[in-house]
Design a protein around this motif. Sequence first.
Motif, mmCIF file in Angstrom:
data_model
loop_
_atom_site.group_PDB
_atom_site.id
_atom_site.type_symbol
_atom_site.label_atom_id
_atom_site.label_comp_id
_atom_site.label_asym_id
_atom_site.label_seq_id
_atom_site.Cartn_x
_atom_site.Cartn_y
_atom_site.Cartn_z
ATOM 1 N N ASP A 1 -8.763 42.819 6.131
ATOM 2 C CA ASP A 1 -10.151 42.525 6.501
ATOM 3 C C ASP A 1 -10.470 43.224 7.822
ATOM 4 O OD1 ASP A 1 -12.483 41.351 7.626
ATOM 5 O OD2 ASP A 1 -12.249 39.625 6.308
ATOM 6 N N ARG B 1 -13.081 43.237 9.766
ATOM 7 C CA ARG B 1 -13.694 42.461 10.848
ATOM 8 C C ARG B 1 -12.635 41.762 11.686
ATOM 9 N NH1 ARG B 1 -17.398 39.050 7.010
ATOM 10 N NH2 ARG B 1 -15.408 39.241 5.939
ATOM 11 N N LEU B 2 -11.632 41.220 10.991
ATOM 12 C CA LEU B 2 -10.569 40.532 11.720
ATOM 13 C C LEU B 2 -9.749 41.526 12.534
ATOM 14 C CD1 LEU B 2 -9.407 37.970 8.993
ATOM 15 C CD2 LEU B 2 -11.298 37.819 10.617
ATOM 16 N N MET B 3 -9.485 42.675 11.932
ATOM 17 C CA MET B 3 -8.750 43.712 12.658
ATOM 18 C C MET B 3 -9.474 44.106 13.936
ATOM 19 S SD MET B 3 -7.839 46.352 9.587
ATOM 20 C CE MET B 3 -6.486 46.133 8.443
ATOM 21 N N SER C 1 -11.716 42.405 15.682
ATOM 22 C CA SER C 1 -11.663 41.319 16.668
ATOM 23 C C SER C 1 -10.371 41.360 17.466
ATOM 24 C CB SER C 1 -11.730 39.959 15.966
ATOM 25 O OG SER C 1 -13.028 39.452 15.993
ATOM 26 N N ILE C 2 -9.277 41.406 16.729
ATOM 27 C CA ILE C 2 -7.980 41.371 17.391
ATOM 28 C C ILE C 2 -7.802 42.572 18.303
ATOM 29 C CG2 ILE C 2 -5.481 41.343 17.032
ATOM 30 C CD1 ILE C 2 -6.008 39.985 14.320
ATOM 31 N N ALA C 3 -8.184 43.738 17.794
ATOM 32 C CA ALA C 3 -7.984 44.957 18.574
ATOM 33 C C ALA C 3 -8.807 44.930 19.862
ATOM 34 C CB ALA C 3 -8.347 46.177 17.732
ATOM 35 N N GLY D 1 -5.778 39.460 21.778
ATOM 36 C CA GLY D 1 -6.199 39.598 20.390
ATOM 37 C C GLY D 1 -6.335 38.249 19.715
ATOM 38 N N LEU E 1 -9.940 36.625 18.410
ATOM 39 C CA LEU E 1 -10.111 36.303 16.994
ATOM 40 C C LEU E 1 -10.600 34.860 16.843
ATOM 41 C CD1 LEU E 1 -9.749 37.413 14.116
ATOM 42 C CD2 LEU E 1 -7.539 36.254 14.062
ATOM 43 N N ASP F 1 -14.253 34.544 17.947
ATOM 44 C CA ASP F 1 -15.151 35.103 16.939
ATOM 45 C C ASP F 1 -15.220 34.200 15.712
ATOM 46 O OD1 ASP F 1 -15.750 37.189 18.565
ATOM 47 O OD2 ASP F 1 -14.477 38.656 17.565
ATOM 48 N N PHE G 1 -1.088 42.025 11.999
ATOM 49 C CA PHE G 1 -1.195 42.817 13.229
ATOM 50 C C PHE G 1 0.145 42.862 13.957
ATOM 51 C CE2 PHE G 1 -3.354 44.988 16.487
ATOM 52 C CZ PHE G 1 -4.642 45.209 16.062
#
Lengths: 195, 195
Positions: free
Chosen positions: A150, A152-154, A156-158, B161, B165, B168, B188
Amino acid sequence: MTPRREKRRRELLDAARDIFAEKGFVAATVDDIVGRTGVARGTFYLYFDDKLQVFGELVSDFFARVAGSIRPIELGAGAPTPREQLRANLGRVVSLCLAEPGNVKIAFSTAFGVDAALDERLASFYASLHTFMDETLETGQRIGLIRAGDRRLMVSIAIGGFEQLLQDAVSGAVPSDEAELVDALMAFLESGLLV
Amino acid sequence: MTPRREKRRRELLDAARDIFAEKGFVAATVDDIVGRTGVARGTFYLYFDDKLQVFGELVSDFFARVAGSIRPIELGAGAPTPREQLRANLGRVVSLCLAEPGNVKIAFSTAFGVDAALDERLASFYASLHTFMDETLETGQRIGLIRAGDRRLMVSIAIGGFEQLLQDAVSGAVPSDEAELVDALMAFLESGLLV
DNA sequence: CCCAACACTGACGTCAGTGTCAGTTGAATA
DNA sequence: TATTCAACTGACACTGACGTCAGTGTTGGG
Protein backbone atom coordinates in the motif's frame (compact mmCIF):
# COMPACT_ATOMS: atom_id res chain seq x y z
CA MET A 1 9.21 47.79 -0.95
CA THR A 2 12.32 49.91 -0.36
CA PRO A 3 15.64 48.17 0.38
CA ARG A 4 15.50 49.54 3.91
CA ARG A 5 12.11 48.03 4.60
CA GLU A 6 13.21 44.81 2.99
CA LYS A 7 16.16 44.60 5.36
CA ARG A 8 14.16 45.38 8.50
CA ARG A 9 11.61 42.80 7.50
CA ARG A 10 14.34 40.22 7.06
CA GLU A 11 15.79 41.13 10.49
CA LEU A 12 12.43 40.64 12.14
CA LEU A 13 11.88 37.32 10.39
CA ASP A 14 15.31 36.07 11.42
CA ALA A 15 14.81 37.12 15.02
CA ALA A 16 11.38 35.51 15.05
CA ARG A 17 12.81 32.26 13.69
CA ASP A 18 15.42 32.15 16.45
CA ILE A 19 12.96 33.02 19.20
CA PHE A 20 10.40 30.46 18.02
CA ALA A 21 13.10 27.78 17.80
CA GLU A 22 14.26 28.60 21.34
CA LYS A 23 11.02 29.08 23.23
CA GLY A 24 8.39 27.54 21.00
CA PHE A 25 5.48 29.42 19.46
CA VAL A 26 3.38 29.60 22.61
CA ALA A 27 5.96 31.06 24.93
CA ALA A 28 7.39 33.45 22.37
CA THR A 29 6.07 37.02 22.55
CA VAL A 30 6.23 39.92 20.14
CA ASP A 31 8.35 41.66 22.77
CA ASP A 32 10.93 38.87 22.55
CA ILE A 33 11.15 39.30 18.80
CA VAL A 34 11.50 43.07 18.75
CA GLY A 35 13.85 42.82 21.73
CA ARG A 36 16.21 40.63 19.77
CA THR A 37 15.90 42.83 16.68
CA GLY A 38 16.51 45.98 18.69
CA VAL A 39 13.45 47.89 17.54
CA ALA A 40 10.32 49.06 19.34
CA ARG A 41 7.18 47.04 19.69
CA GLY A 42 5.24 49.20 17.26
CA THR A 43 7.71 48.60 14.45
CA PHE A 44 6.76 44.96 14.40
CA TYR A 45 3.21 45.88 13.48
CA LEU A 46 4.40 47.99 10.57
CA TYR A 47 5.59 44.74 8.97
CA PHE A 48 3.27 42.00 10.22
CA ASP A 49 -0.27 41.62 11.47
CA ASP A 50 0.67 39.51 14.46
CA LYS A 51 2.86 36.73 15.81
CA LEU A 52 0.94 34.08 13.92
CA GLN A 53 1.51 35.69 10.54
CA VAL A 54 5.28 35.72 11.00
CA PHE A 55 5.19 32.13 12.10
CA GLY A 56 3.08 31.10 9.15
CA GLU A 57 5.36 32.92 6.77
CA LEU A 58 8.47 31.26 8.19
CA VAL A 59 6.95 27.81 8.02
CA SER A 60 5.41 28.24 4.58
CA ASP A 61 8.62 29.64 3.12
CA PHE A 62 10.63 26.80 4.51
CA PHE A 63 8.27 24.15 3.20
CA ALA A 64 8.24 25.83 -0.18
CA ARG A 65 12.02 25.73 -0.31
CA VAL A 66 12.11 22.10 0.76
CA ALA A 67 9.56 21.23 -1.90
CA GLY A 68 11.53 23.23 -4.47
CA SER A 69 14.67 21.24 -3.79
CA ILE A 70 13.02 17.97 -4.78
CA ARG A 71 13.32 16.98 -8.44
CA PRO A 72 11.05 14.40 -10.06
CA ILE A 73 12.81 11.17 -11.01
CA GLU A 74 13.72 11.16 -14.73
CA LEU A 75 13.45 7.86 -16.55
CA GLY A 76 14.98 8.96 -19.88
CA ALA A 77 17.85 7.07 -21.49
CA GLY A 78 20.56 9.60 -20.68
CA ALA A 79 19.42 10.16 -17.07
CA PRO A 80 21.29 8.87 -14.01
CA THR A 81 19.84 5.75 -12.40
CA PRO A 82 16.69 6.28 -10.31
CA ARG A 83 18.70 5.29 -7.21
CA GLU A 84 21.22 8.03 -7.91
CA GLN A 85 18.46 10.56 -8.47
CA LEU A 86 16.77 9.49 -5.25
CA ARG A 87 20.03 9.86 -3.36
CA ALA A 88 20.56 13.29 -4.88
CA ASN A 89 17.09 14.38 -3.75
CA LEU A 90 17.73 13.14 -0.24
CA GLY A 91 21.07 14.93 -0.25
CA ARG A 92 19.54 18.25 -1.31
CA VAL A 93 16.82 18.17 1.34
CA VAL A 94 19.19 17.02 4.09
CA SER A 95 21.67 19.71 3.14
CA LEU A 96 19.01 22.40 3.16
CA CYS A 97 17.71 21.29 6.54
CA LEU A 98 21.13 21.06 8.16
CA ALA A 99 21.81 24.60 6.98
CA GLU A 100 18.64 25.88 8.65
CA PRO A 101 18.26 24.10 11.97
CA GLY A 102 15.94 26.76 13.38
CA ASN A 103 13.46 26.27 10.58
CA VAL A 104 13.58 22.50 11.01
CA LYS A 105 12.72 22.82 14.70
CA ILE A 106 9.87 25.19 13.98
CA ALA A 107 8.40 23.45 10.98
CA PHE A 108 8.69 19.81 11.96
CA SER A 109 7.88 19.82 15.64
CA THR A 110 6.07 22.92 16.84
CA ALA A 111 4.06 23.96 13.81
CA PHE A 112 1.05 21.72 14.36
CA GLY A 113 -1.79 22.59 16.66
CA VAL A 114 -0.85 26.25 16.76
CA ASP A 115 -3.64 27.56 14.63
CA ALA A 116 -6.44 26.00 12.64
CA ALA A 117 -5.74 28.01 9.48
CA LEU A 118 -2.04 27.21 9.58
CA ASP A 119 -2.78 23.54 10.17
CA GLU A 120 -4.87 23.69 7.04
CA ARG A 121 -2.00 25.10 5.00
CA LEU A 122 0.41 22.52 6.38
CA ALA A 123 -2.03 19.72 5.72
CA SER A 124 -2.32 20.82 2.12
CA PHE A 125 1.46 20.91 1.77
CA TYR A 126 1.68 17.37 3.10
CA ALA A 127 -1.19 16.28 0.90
CA SER A 128 0.64 17.38 -2.23
CA LEU A 129 3.87 15.83 -1.00
CA HIS A 130 1.97 12.57 -0.47
CA THR A 131 0.45 12.76 -3.92
CA PHE A 132 3.81 13.45 -5.51
CA MET A 133 5.45 10.55 -3.69
CA ASP A 134 2.54 8.27 -4.36
CA GLU A 135 2.86 8.88 -8.09
CA THR A 136 6.61 8.42 -7.93
CA LEU A 137 6.18 5.13 -6.10
CA GLU A 138 3.54 3.99 -8.58
CA THR A 139 5.95 4.48 -11.45
CA GLY A 140 8.60 2.72 -9.40
CA GLN A 141 6.31 -0.24 -8.80
CA ARG A 142 5.41 -0.45 -12.48
CA ILE A 143 9.02 -0.65 -13.58
CA GLY A 144 9.85 -3.06 -10.78
CA LEU A 145 12.01 -0.74 -8.72
CA ILE A 146 9.69 -0.45 -5.76
CA ARG A 147 8.28 -3.47 -3.96
CA ALA A 148 4.54 -4.13 -3.81
CA GLY A 149 2.46 -2.76 -0.95
CA ASP A 150 0.00 0.00 0.00
CA ARG A 151 1.75 3.12 -1.26
CA ARG A 152 0.00 5.49 1.15
CA LEU A 153 1.35 3.56 4.11
CA MET A 154 4.80 3.42 2.56
CA VAL A 155 4.80 7.17 2.03
CA SER A 156 3.71 7.86 5.62
CA ILE A 157 6.46 5.75 7.06
CA ALA A 158 9.11 7.13 4.75
CA ILE A 159 8.23 10.77 5.40
CA GLY A 160 8.00 10.18 9.14
CA GLY A 161 11.36 8.46 9.32
CA PHE A 162 12.93 11.16 7.23
CA GLU A 163 11.60 14.03 9.31
CA GLN A 164 12.45 12.41 12.60
CA LEU A 165 16.02 11.79 11.53
CA LEU A 166 16.38 15.43 10.54
CA GLN A 167 14.86 16.66 13.78
CA ASP A 168 17.19 14.48 15.81
CA ALA A 169 20.19 15.55 13.75
CA VAL A 170 19.36 19.21 14.17
CA SER A 171 18.73 18.88 17.90
CA GLY A 172 22.02 17.07 18.39
CA ALA A 173 20.49 13.75 19.44
CA VAL A 174 22.25 11.98 16.58
CA PRO A 175 25.31 12.94 14.53
CA SER A 176 24.59 15.47 11.81
CA ASP A 177 26.97 14.56 9.07
CA GLU A 178 25.21 14.97 5.75
CA ALA A 179 26.73 11.94 4.03
CA GLU A 180 26.07 9.67 7.00
CA LEU A 181 22.46 10.76 7.19
CA VAL A 182 21.88 10.21 3.49
CA ASP A 183 23.57 6.81 3.70
CA ALA A 184 21.39 5.80 6.63
CA LEU A 185 18.24 6.86 4.79
CA MET A 186 19.25 5.05 1.61
CA ALA A 187 20.08 1.92 3.57
CA PHE A 188 16.66 2.02 5.21
CA LEU A 189 14.94 2.42 1.86
CA GLU A 190 17.06 -0.30 0.30
CA SER A 191 16.70 -2.98 2.91
CA GLY A 192 14.93 -1.89 6.10
CA LEU A 193 16.48 -3.07 9.33
CA LEU A 194 16.19 -6.82 9.43
CA VAL A 195 18.54 -9.11 7.57
CA MET B 1 -9.24 10.08 47.21
CA THR B 2 -12.97 9.30 47.40
CA PRO B 3 -14.65 7.50 44.48
CA ARG B 4 -16.58 10.65 43.72
CA ARG B 5 -13.44 12.76 43.42
CA GLU B 6 -11.81 10.02 41.38
CA LYS B 7 -14.69 10.08 38.92
CA ARG B 8 -14.78 13.85 38.58
CA ARG B 9 -11.06 13.89 38.01
CA ARG B 10 -11.45 11.30 35.28
CA GLU B 11 -14.23 13.33 33.66
CA LEU B 12 -12.08 16.42 33.59
CA LEU B 13 -9.15 14.50 32.13
CA ASP B 14 -11.33 12.98 29.42
CA ALA B 15 -12.84 16.32 28.50
CA ALA B 16 -9.40 17.91 28.44
CA ARG B 17 -8.11 15.18 26.14
CA ASP B 18 -10.94 15.76 23.68
CA ILE B 19 -10.59 19.53 23.75
CA PHE B 20 -6.82 19.41 23.29
CA ALA B 21 -7.19 16.98 20.41
CA GLU B 22 -9.78 19.24 18.75
CA LYS B 23 -8.34 22.71 19.24
CA GLY B 24 -4.71 22.11 20.16
CA PHE B 25 -3.11 23.10 23.43
CA VAL B 26 -2.78 26.80 22.65
CA ALA B 27 -6.34 27.48 21.64
CA ALA B 28 -7.87 25.30 24.35
CA THR B 29 -9.03 27.15 27.47
CA VAL B 30 -9.96 25.98 30.94
CA ASP B 31 -13.46 27.23 30.16
CA ASP B 32 -13.66 24.82 27.22
CA ILE B 33 -12.71 21.94 29.47
CA VAL B 34 -15.14 22.69 32.28
CA GLY B 35 -17.78 23.56 29.71
CA ARG B 36 -17.57 20.09 28.23
CA THR B 37 -17.51 18.49 31.67
CA GLY B 38 -20.48 20.51 32.85
CA VAL B 39 -18.90 21.93 36.01
CA ALA B 40 -17.91 25.42 37.06
CA ARG B 41 -14.53 26.95 36.42
CA GLY B 42 -13.53 26.80 40.07
CA THR B 43 -14.00 23.05 40.20
CA PHE B 44 -11.19 22.60 37.72
CA TYR B 45 -8.78 24.20 40.16
CA LEU B 46 -9.82 21.80 42.91
CA TYR B 47 -8.25 19.04 40.82
CA PHE B 48 -5.42 20.61 38.82
CA ASP B 49 -3.05 23.53 39.11
CA ASP B 50 -3.58 24.71 35.57
CA LYS B 51 -4.07 23.75 31.94
CA LEU B 52 -0.48 22.70 31.56
CA GLN B 53 -0.61 20.21 34.40
CA VAL B 54 -3.56 18.38 32.86
CA PHE B 55 -1.85 18.33 29.53
CA GLY B 56 1.36 16.99 31.02
CA GLU B 57 -0.52 14.31 32.90
CA LEU B 58 -2.38 13.16 29.78
CA VAL B 59 0.78 12.99 27.73
CA SER B 60 2.89 11.34 30.42
CA ASP B 61 0.23 8.74 31.17
CA PHE B 62 -0.12 7.89 27.53
CA PHE B 63 3.60 7.53 26.99
CA ALA B 64 3.86 5.37 30.08
CA ARG B 65 1.16 3.07 28.75
CA VAL B 66 2.80 2.87 25.35
CA ALA B 67 6.12 2.04 26.97
CA GLY B 68 4.42 -0.52 29.19
CA SER B 69 2.99 -2.34 26.19
CA ILE B 70 6.45 -3.03 24.76
CA ARG B 71 8.06 -6.32 25.84
CA PRO B 72 11.79 -6.95 25.49
CA ILE B 73 12.66 -9.56 22.87
CA GLU B 74 13.30 -12.97 24.52
CA LEU B 75 16.03 -15.10 23.01
CA GLY B 76 15.40 -18.28 25.09
CA ALA B 77 14.93 -21.66 23.43
CA GLY B 78 11.20 -21.91 24.05
CA ALA B 79 10.45 -18.33 22.97
CA PRO B 80 8.74 -17.37 19.70
CA THR B 81 11.05 -16.13 16.95
CA PRO B 82 12.34 -12.58 17.37
CA ARG B 83 10.35 -11.58 14.25
CA GLU B 84 7.16 -12.85 15.86
CA GLN B 85 7.93 -11.01 19.07
CA LEU B 86 8.67 -7.84 17.14
CA ARG B 87 5.41 -8.15 15.29
CA ALA B 88 3.56 -8.71 18.56
CA ASN B 89 5.10 -5.56 20.02
CA LEU B 90 4.11 -3.54 16.97
CA GLY B 91 0.62 -4.99 17.22
CA ARG B 92 0.22 -4.04 20.87
CA VAL B 93 1.35 -0.45 20.35
CA VAL B 94 -0.70 0.01 17.19
CA SER B 95 -3.74 -1.42 18.90
CA LEU B 96 -3.34 0.85 21.92
CA CYS B 97 -2.92 3.91 19.71
CA LEU B 98 -5.89 3.13 17.49
CA ALA B 99 -8.00 2.78 20.61
CA GLU B 100 -6.98 6.23 21.83
CA PRO B 101 -6.85 8.54 18.83
CA GLY B 102 -7.14 11.65 20.96
CA ASN B 103 -4.04 10.80 22.91
CA VAL B 104 -2.13 10.05 19.72
CA LYS B 105 -2.97 13.48 18.33
CA ILE B 106 -1.97 15.20 21.53
CA ALA B 107 1.17 13.25 22.27
CA PHE B 108 2.71 12.87 18.85
CA SER B 109 1.97 16.16 17.18
CA THR B 110 1.14 18.98 19.57
CA ALA B 111 3.09 18.08 22.70
CA PHE B 112 6.40 19.67 21.72
CA GLY B 113 7.19 23.30 22.17
CA VAL B 114 4.35 23.82 24.62
CA ASP B 115 6.40 24.14 27.75
CA ALA B 116 10.08 23.78 28.58
CA ALA B 117 9.53 21.48 31.56
CA LEU B 118 7.20 19.21 29.60
CA ASP B 119 9.64 19.10 26.70
CA GLU B 120 12.21 17.93 29.20
CA ARG B 121 10.00 15.08 30.36
CA LEU B 122 9.22 14.06 26.80
CA ALA B 123 12.87 14.20 25.84
CA SER B 124 13.71 11.89 28.70
CA PHE B 125 10.99 9.47 27.62
CA TYR B 126 12.39 9.40 24.10
CA ALA B 127 15.91 9.07 25.44
CA SER B 128 15.03 5.88 27.30
CA LEU B 129 13.09 4.56 24.32
CA HIS B 130 16.17 5.18 22.18
CA THR B 131 18.40 3.44 24.69
CA PHE B 132 16.09 0.47 24.87
CA MET B 133 15.90 0.16 21.11
CA ASP B 134 19.61 0.69 20.70
CA GLU B 135 20.32 -2.20 23.04
CA THR B 136 17.75 -4.36 21.29
CA LEU B 137 19.31 -3.58 17.92
CA GLU B 138 22.78 -4.27 19.28
CA THR B 139 21.73 -7.76 20.32
CA GLY B 140 20.06 -8.16 16.95
CA GLN B 141 23.22 -7.19 15.14
CA ARG B 142 25.30 -9.58 17.25
CA ILE B 143 23.14 -12.55 16.40
CA GLY B 144 22.94 -11.51 12.76
CA LEU B 145 19.28 -10.53 12.73
CA ILE B 146 19.79 -6.81 12.19
CA ARG B 147 21.94 -5.44 9.40
CA ALA B 148 25.03 -3.35 10.11
CA GLY B 149 24.76 0.44 10.42
CA ASP B 150 24.69 3.31 12.90
CA ARG B 151 22.04 2.17 15.37
CA ARG B 152 21.11 5.68 16.55
CA LEU B 153 20.19 6.67 13.02
CA MET B 154 18.27 3.44 12.51
CA VAL B 155 16.30 4.05 15.69
CA SER B 156 15.45 7.63 14.72
CA ILE B 157 14.13 6.62 11.35
CA ALA B 158 12.17 3.67 12.73
CA ILE B 159 10.51 5.65 15.50
CA GLY B 160 9.72 8.50 13.15
CA GLY B 161 8.16 6.26 10.55
CA PHE B 162 6.17 4.47 13.19
CA GLU B 163 4.77 7.62 14.78
CA GLN B 164 3.93 9.23 11.48
CA LEU B 165 2.03 6.19 10.31
CA LEU B 166 0.01 6.19 13.53
CA GLN B 167 -0.71 9.89 13.29
CA ASP B 168 -1.88 9.54 9.72
CA ALA B 169 -3.99 6.51 10.59
CA VAL B 170 -5.64 8.30 13.50
CA SER B 171 -6.28 11.45 11.49
CA GLY B 172 -7.84 9.45 8.69
CA ALA B 173 -5.18 10.25 6.09
CA VAL B 174 -4.47 6.55 5.61
CA PRO B 175 -6.56 3.46 6.37
CA SER B 176 -6.53 2.48 10.02
CA ASP B 177 -6.80 -1.28 9.92
CA GLU B 178 -4.56 -2.70 12.61
CA ALA B 179 -3.34 -5.72 10.66
CA GLU B 180 -2.59 -3.66 7.56
CA LEU B 181 -0.61 -1.15 9.56
CA VAL B 182 1.41 -3.82 11.29
CA ASP B 183 2.05 -5.54 7.96
CA ALA B 184 3.22 -2.29 6.40
CA LEU B 185 5.58 -1.63 9.30
CA MET B 186 6.98 -5.15 9.23
CA ALA B 187 7.49 -4.94 5.47
CA PHE B 188 9.39 -1.70 5.87
CA LEU B 189 11.60 -3.18 8.56
CA GLU B 190 12.13 -6.32 6.54
CA SER B 191 13.04 -4.84 3.21
CA GLY B 192 12.60 -1.07 3.01
CA LEU B 193 11.00 0.23 -0.17
CA LEU B 194 13.33 -0.52 -3.03
CA VAL B 195 13.55 -3.91 -4.61
C1' DC C 1 19.44 73.77 3.19
C1' DC C 2 14.60 72.50 3.34
C1' DC C 3 10.84 69.73 3.89
C1' DA C 4 8.01 65.93 2.62
C1' DA C 5 7.76 61.20 2.85
C1' DC C 6 9.17 57.50 5.26
C1' DA C 7 10.62 54.86 9.35
C1' DC C 8 10.29 54.33 13.97
C1' DT C 9 8.93 54.92 19.00
C1' DG C 10 6.78 53.49 23.39
C1' DA C 11 3.14 54.75 26.65
C1' DC C 12 -1.52 53.50 26.80
C1' DG C 13 -6.08 51.34 26.77
C1' DT C 14 -8.04 46.83 25.95
C1' DC C 15 -9.24 42.27 26.67
C1' DA C 16 -9.28 37.23 26.96
C1' DG C 17 -8.19 34.11 30.02
C1' DT C 18 -6.67 33.22 34.72
C1' DG C 19 -6.95 31.77 39.54
C1' DT C 20 -9.41 32.82 43.97
C1' DC C 21 -12.58 32.52 47.66
C1' DA C 22 -16.75 33.52 50.28
C1' DG C 23 -20.81 31.38 49.91
C1' DT C 24 -24.06 27.38 48.56
C1' DT C 25 -25.36 22.62 47.91
C1' DG C 26 -26.17 18.03 49.10
C1' DA C 27 -24.74 13.50 50.82
C1' DA C 28 -23.64 10.87 54.79
C1' DT C 29 -23.72 10.08 59.56
C1' DA C 30 -25.39 10.47 64.27
C1' DT D 1 -34.10 15.64 61.93
C1' DA D 2 -29.90 18.03 62.84
C1' DT D 3 -25.15 18.41 61.87
C1' DT D 4 -21.06 18.26 59.43
C1' DC D 5 -17.98 18.64 55.78
C1' DA D 6 -16.43 17.53 51.20
C1' DA D 7 -17.72 19.11 46.79
C1' DC D 8 -18.97 22.64 44.09
C1' DT D 9 -20.16 27.45 42.35
C1' DG D 10 -19.41 31.73 39.72
C1' DA D 11 -18.63 36.67 40.28
C1' DC D 12 -14.54 39.15 40.88
C1' DA D 13 -9.94 41.06 40.78
C1' DC D 14 -5.89 40.49 38.33
C1' DT D 15 -2.42 39.74 34.75
C1' DG D 16 0.35 40.17 30.86
C1' DA D 17 0.42 40.23 26.13
C1' DC D 18 -1.72 42.71 22.50
C1' DG D 19 -2.32 46.27 18.95
C1' DT D 20 -2.69 51.38 18.36
C1' DC D 21 -1.42 55.97 17.28
C1' DA D 22 0.09 60.64 18.20
C1' DG D 23 4.39 62.19 18.18
C1' DT D 24 9.58 61.94 17.14
C1' DG D 25 13.50 61.07 14.32
C1' DT D 26 15.76 60.32 9.68
C1' DT D 27 16.68 60.43 4.88
C1' DG D 28 17.29 62.05 0.34
C1' DG D 29 15.45 64.58 -3.79
C1' DG D 30 14.86 69.29 -5.21
